[in-house]
Write a protein that holds these residues in place. Structure first.
Motif, PDB file in Angstrom:
ATOM      1  N   ARG A  43     -12.356 116.475 -34.559  1.00 32.36           N
ATOM      2  CA  ARG A  43     -11.700 115.191 -34.280  1.00 32.36           C
ATOM      3  C   ARG A  43     -12.376 114.046 -35.026  1.00 32.36           C
ATOM      4  N   ILE A  44     -13.693 114.105 -35.151  1.00 29.39           N
ATOM      5  CA  ILE A  44     -14.403 113.080 -35.918  1.00 29.39           C
ATOM      6  C   ILE A  44     -13.907 113.083 -37.361  1.00 29.39           C
ATOM      7  N   GLY A  45     -13.764 114.278 -37.942  1.00 29.21           N
ATOM      8  CA  GLY A  45     -13.261 114.369 -39.307  1.00 29.21           C
ATOM      9  C   GLY A  45     -11.853 113.816 -39.447  1.00 29.21           C
ATOM     10  N   GLU A  46     -10.999 114.117 -38.477  1.00 34.23           N
ATOM     11  CA  GLU A  46      -9.619 113.635 -38.519  1.00 34.23           C
ATOM     12  C   GLU A  46      -9.550 112.115 -38.434  1.00 34.23           C
ATOM     13  N   ASP A  47     -10.425 111.519 -37.635  1.00 30.10           N
ATOM     14  CA  ASP A  47     -10.361 110.081 -37.357  1.00 30.10           C
ATOM     15  C   ASP A  47     -11.368 109.270 -38.171  1.00 30.10           C
ATOM     16  N   LEU A  48     -12.009 109.894 -39.154  1.00 28.39           N
ATOM     17  CA  LEU A  48     -13.056 109.209 -39.905  1.00 28.39           C
ATOM     18  C   LEU A  48     -12.486 107.960 -40.580  1.00 28.39           C
ATOM     19  N   PRO A  49     -13.062 106.790 -40.326  1.00 25.42           N
ATOM     20  CA  PRO A  49     -12.558 105.564 -40.943  1.00 25.42           C
ATOM     21  C   PRO A  49     -12.571 105.643 -42.470  1.00 25.42           C
ATOM     22  N   GLU A  50     -11.597 105.016 -43.080  1.00 27.84           N
ATOM     23  CA  GLU A  50     -11.398 105.117 -44.524  1.00 27.84           C
ATOM     24  C   GLU A  50     -12.566 104.563 -45.319  1.00 27.84           C
ATOM     25  N   GLN A  51     -13.289 103.594 -44.761  1.00 23.65           N
ATOM     26  CA  GLN A  51     -14.371 102.977 -45.536  1.00 23.65           C
ATOM     27  C   GLN A  51     -15.610 103.854 -45.652  1.00 23.65           C
ATOM     28  N   VAL A  52     -15.683 104.938 -44.893  1.00 23.78           N
ATOM     29  CA  VAL A  52     -16.889 105.779 -44.899  1.00 23.78           C
ATOM     30  C   VAL A  52     -17.026 106.491 -46.243  1.00 23.78           C
ATOM     31  N   ARG A  53     -18.213 106.395 -46.819  1.00 29.48           N
ATOM     32  CA  ARG A  53     -18.517 107.092 -48.068  1.00 29.48           C
ATOM     33  C   ARG A  53     -19.575 108.173 -47.882  1.00 29.48           C
ATOM     34  N   VAL A  54     -20.486 107.973 -46.937  1.00 24.26           N
ATOM     35  CA  VAL A  54     -21.561 108.936 -46.695  1.00 24.26           C
ATOM     36  C   VAL A  54     -21.572 109.296 -45.218  1.00 24.26           C
ATOM     37  N   VAL A  55     -21.647 110.593 -44.940  1.00 24.14           N
ATOM     38  CA  VAL A  55     -21.755 111.085 -43.569  1.00 24.14           C
ATOM     39  C   VAL A  55     -23.088 111.810 -43.430  1.00 24.14           C
ATOM     40  N   VAL A  56     -23.906 111.365 -42.491  1.00 32.91           N
ATOM     41  CA  VAL A  56     -25.189 112.005 -42.214  1.00 32.91           C
ATOM     42  C   VAL A  56     -25.042 112.815 -40.924  1.00 32.91           C
ATOM     43  N   VAL A  57     -25.421 114.079 -40.981  1.00 31.99           N
ATOM     44  CA  VAL A  57     -25.409 114.950 -39.798  1.00 31.99           C
ATOM     45  C   VAL A  57     -26.858 115.243 -39.427  1.00 31.99           C
ATOM     46  N   ARG A  58     -27.218 114.952 -38.195  1.00 31.54           N
ATOM     47  CA  ARG A  58     -28.607 115.095 -37.777  1.00 31.54           C
ATOM     48  C   ARG A  58     -28.669 115.635 -36.349  1.00 31.54           C
ATOM     49  N   GLY A  59     -29.859 116.006 -35.917  1.00 29.96           N
ATOM     50  CA  GLY A  59     -30.068 116.476 -34.557  1.00 29.96           C
ATOM     51  C   GLY A  59     -31.049 115.588 -33.824  1.00 29.96           C
ATOM     52  N   GLU A  60     -30.770 115.332 -32.551  1.00 30.52           N
ATOM     53  CA  GLU A  60     -31.681 114.548 -31.723  1.00 30.52           C
ATOM     54  C   GLU A  60     -32.838 115.441 -31.273  1.00 30.52           C
ATOM     55  N   GLY A  61     -34.062 114.912 -31.334  1.00 31.79           N
ATOM     56  CA  GLY A  61     -35.201 115.686 -30.873  1.00 31.79           C
ATOM     57  C   GLY A  61     -35.817 116.525 -31.978  1.00 31.79           C
ATOM     58  N   PRO A  62     -36.659 117.501 -31.617  1.00 27.42           N
ATOM     59  CA  PRO A  62     -37.419 118.253 -32.615  1.00 27.42           C
ATOM     60  C   PRO A  62     -36.632 119.311 -33.369  1.00 27.42           C
ATOM     61  N   SER A  63     -35.410 119.650 -32.922  1.00 28.42           N
ATOM     62  CA  SER A  63     -34.611 120.683 -33.577  1.00 28.42           C
ATOM     63  C   SER A  63     -33.295 120.110 -34.070  1.00 28.42           C
ATOM     64  N   PHE A  64     -32.826 120.607 -35.207  1.00 31.37           N
ATOM     65  CA  PHE A  64     -31.496 120.267 -35.693  1.00 31.37           C
ATOM     66  C   PHE A  64     -30.457 120.922 -34.795  1.00 31.37           C
ATOM     67  N   SER A  65     -30.486 122.246 -34.689  1.00 31.12           N
ATOM     68  CA  SER A  65     -29.618 122.964 -33.753  1.00 31.12           C
ATOM     69  C   SER A  65     -30.083 124.406 -33.644  1.00 31.12           C
ATOM     70  N   SER A  66     -30.206 124.866 -32.397  1.00 29.67           N
ATOM     71  CA  SER A  66     -30.615 126.250 -32.138  1.00 29.67           C
ATOM     72  C   SER A  66     -29.452 127.224 -32.237  1.00 29.67           C
ATOM     73  N   GLY A  67     -28.267 126.719 -32.586  1.00 28.16           N
ATOM     74  CA  GLY A  67     -27.120 127.613 -32.764  1.00 28.16           C
ATOM     75  C   GLY A  67     -26.222 127.656 -31.547  1.00 28.16           C
ATOM     76  N   LEU A  68     -25.693 128.836 -31.258  1.00 27.85           N
ATOM     77  CA  LEU A  68     -24.749 129.002 -30.159  1.00 27.85           C
ATOM     78  C   LEU A  68     -25.418 128.776 -28.812  1.00 27.85           C
ATOM     79  N   ASP A  69     -24.731 128.070 -27.941  1.00 27.21           N
ATOM     80  CA  ASP A  69     -25.184 127.924 -26.559  1.00 27.21           C
ATOM     81  C   ASP A  69     -25.143 129.295 -25.898  1.00 27.21           C
ATOM     82  N   LEU A  70     -26.243 129.717 -25.300  1.00 23.10           N
ATOM     83  CA  LEU A  70     -26.303 131.055 -24.696  1.00 23.10           C
ATOM     84  C   LEU A  70     -25.299 131.224 -23.563  1.00 23.10           C
TER      85      LEU A  70
END
Length: 277
Positions: A43-70
């Motif tokens: 949904r973020i991709g679908e609704d991304l405002p037209e003026q956006v040129r750079v998208v940064v994807v990050r993780g909160e805390g010490p890990s980016f992502s541990s993968g699938l939720d168990l």
């Protein structure tokens, strides 16, 4: 800066001029991902405002992502006992196990493929030629986390990064669009070795293989991403979009076909810049 929290998905979306930041925001779960995460990402991709040129994807805390939720591996629970309820409340409850693989498997093959395709949409838009996507990766980037980083155009990593394609070790396959960029970057033999051993790739090896453009100490990750973003934004937007299109299409074209694509893109740029001047 505009900010939106996508409730229940574990994502936070922020806008600052031409820069959008998508943050995996479940640090207590090492930013584990679910079907809800992927749906919100789409949904973020679908609704991304037209003026956006750079998208940064990050993780909160010490890990980016541990993968699938168990929790996605839990068996489908027994349906609750049926009790009469007021008409105004019917249909408002969450279907039990909606976010589990057991529930997904019970829907049948066609519906299961549709569900996976919906999840993949959350990753595919990050390759759009009109934006440049940057994964800022620290700590664990396991399975779905590794694939989310691979979905981005560029990866800046902390030197504690741990890339791992865990899905085969769980009896699954990587299905969040990560296999093609992995093969494109490291080649088929190395991709097979990385995936089928489910081993960890650290920062030094990631740099050597081309899985990361830069590795820095964890406390310098934010600054490194800001510096790269500033450099990207300094380039003409239309020229950047056309150049990214050329580069993305190059692996599938012959030299002659690529030369023709370059001619077409350059003719369009020259007409845009100089026609009528």
């Amino acid at each position: 800066m505009a900010e939106a929290v996508t409730g229940g998905s574990g994502l936070r979306f922020e806008m600052d001029g031409e820069i959008a930041t998508v943050t995996l925001n479940r640090p207590e779960k090492r930013n584990a991902q679910t079907f809800a995460t992927w749906s919100a990402l789409a949904r973020i991709g679908e609704d991304l405002p037209e003026q956006v040129r750079v998208v940064v994807v990050r993780g909160e805390g010490p890990s980016f992502s541990s993968g699938l939720d168990l929790g996605m591996f839990a068996p489908e629970p027994e349906p609750p006992a049926q009790h009469p309820e007021p008409a105004q409340h019917r249909g408002t409850e969450r279907v039990p196990g909606t976010d589990s693989f057991a529930a997904a498997a019970a829907r049948g093959d066609a519906e299961l493929r549709r569900l996976i395709a919906e999840a993949q949409r959350g990753f595919l838009w990050l390759r759009r030629p009109d934006i440049v996507s940057i994964a800022a990766v620290q700590g664990h980037a396991i399975g779905a986390g590794f694939q989310l980083a691979l979905a981005c155009d560029l990866r800046i990593v902390a030197d504690d990064v741990m890339f791992c394609m865990k899905e085969p070790a769980l009896g699954l396959v990587p299905d969040l669009t990560g296999t093609k960029p992995l093969v494109d970057i490291v080649g088929v033999p190395r991709a097979i070795e990385i995936c089928l051993t489910a081993r960890v790739v650290g920062a030094a090896e990631a740099l050597r293989l081309g899985l990361a453009e830069l590795a820095v100490p964890p406390d310098e990750l934010g600054r490194a991403v800001r510096d790269l973003t500033a450099a990207l934004l300094a380039v003409d937007r239309e020229a950047a979009t056309a150049t990214k299109r050329l580069l993305q299409g190059a692996p599938q074209r012959t030299l002659e076909e690529q030369a023709a694509a370059e001619r077409a893109e350059q003719a369009a740029r020259i007409r845009s810049l100089f026609a009528g001047s």
